[in-house]
Design a protein around this motif. Sequence first.
Motif, PDB file in Angstrom:
ATOM      1  N   UNK A   1      27.902 -16.815 -68.601  1.00 19.67           N
ATOM      2  CA  UNK A   1      27.409 -17.745 -69.126  1.00 19.67           C
ATOM      3  C   UNK A   1      25.857 -17.609 -69.084  1.00 19.67           C
ATOM      4  N   UNK A   2      25.868 -17.520 -70.955  1.00 24.14           N
ATOM      5  CA  UNK A   2      24.720 -18.174 -70.680  1.00 24.14           C
ATOM      6  C   UNK A   2      24.298 -18.551 -72.057  1.00 24.14           C
ATOM      7  N   UNK A   3      23.471 -19.114 -71.979  1.00 24.15           N
ATOM      8  CA  UNK A   3      22.649 -19.709 -73.790  1.00 24.15           C
ATOM      9  C   UNK A   3      21.808 -19.020 -73.671  1.00 24.15           C
ATOM     10  N   UNK A  20      14.660 -17.828 -74.642  1.00 23.48           N
ATOM     11  CA  UNK A  20      15.453 -18.849 -73.557  1.00 23.48           C
ATOM     12  C   UNK A  20      16.832 -18.290 -72.970  1.00 23.48           C
ATOM     13  N   UNK A  21      16.443 -17.980 -72.187  1.00 23.70           N
ATOM     14  CA  UNK A  21      18.134 -16.719 -71.622  1.00 23.70           C
ATOM     15  C   UNK A  21      18.416 -17.957 -70.140  1.00 23.70           C
ATOM     16  N   UNK A  22      19.057 -18.696 -69.817  1.00 20.74           N
ATOM     17  CA  UNK A  22      19.830 -19.086 -69.193  1.00 20.74           C
ATOM     18  C   UNK A  22      20.823 -18.373 -67.984  1.00 20.74           C
ATOM     19  N   UNK A  32      18.724 -21.431 -63.823  1.00 17.50           N
ATOM     20  CA  UNK A  32      17.531 -21.240 -63.894  1.00 17.50           C
ATOM     21  C   UNK A  32      17.232 -21.241 -65.685  1.00 17.50           C
ATOM     22  N   UNK A  33      15.734 -21.337 -66.016  1.00 17.92           N
ATOM     23  CA  UNK A  33      15.912 -21.048 -67.423  1.00 17.92           C
ATOM     24  C   UNK A  33      14.667 -19.993 -67.791  1.00 17.92           C
ATOM     25  N   UNK A  34      14.768 -18.524 -67.662  1.00 20.04           N
ATOM     26  CA  UNK A  34      13.863 -17.528 -67.736  1.00 20.04           C
ATOM     27  C   UNK A  34      12.919 -17.892 -69.561  1.00 20.04           C
ATOM     28  N   UNK A  45      17.662  -7.922 -76.904  1.00 22.90           N
ATOM     29  CA  UNK A  45      17.294  -6.470 -76.229  1.00 22.90           C
ATOM     30  C   UNK A  45      17.193  -7.456 -74.901  1.00 22.90           C
ATOM     31  N   UNK A  46      16.986  -8.852 -75.247  1.00 24.49           N
ATOM     32  CA  UNK A  46      16.384  -9.339 -73.445  1.00 24.49           C
ATOM     33  C   UNK A  46      17.498 -10.392 -73.008  1.00 24.49           C
ATOM     34  N   UNK A  47      18.107 -10.568 -74.200  1.00 25.12           N
ATOM     35  CA  UNK A  47      19.220 -11.655 -74.007  1.00 25.12           C
ATOM     36  C   UNK A  47      20.415 -10.870 -73.639  1.00 25.12           C
TER      37      UNK A  47
END
Length: 50
Positions: A1-3, A20-22, A32-34, A45-47
């Motif tokens: 699960x990703x926010x 911002x990715x969870x 954690x948040x990245x 690409x990052x997400x």
Amino acid sequence: MAKKSVASLQTGSKRLSKAVKMVKSPKTGSYTFVESIMAPEMVNDFLAKK
């Protein structure tokens, strides 16, 4: 699960986005948040990365 959350930033002539990715920690199970600031073309690409 990703926010997912993406905000647009403008600095001078460069256009940047803050993504911002969870991420769930495999060790503890907590989230954690990245955060990363990058060009808008690189956000998907990052997400998509784990």
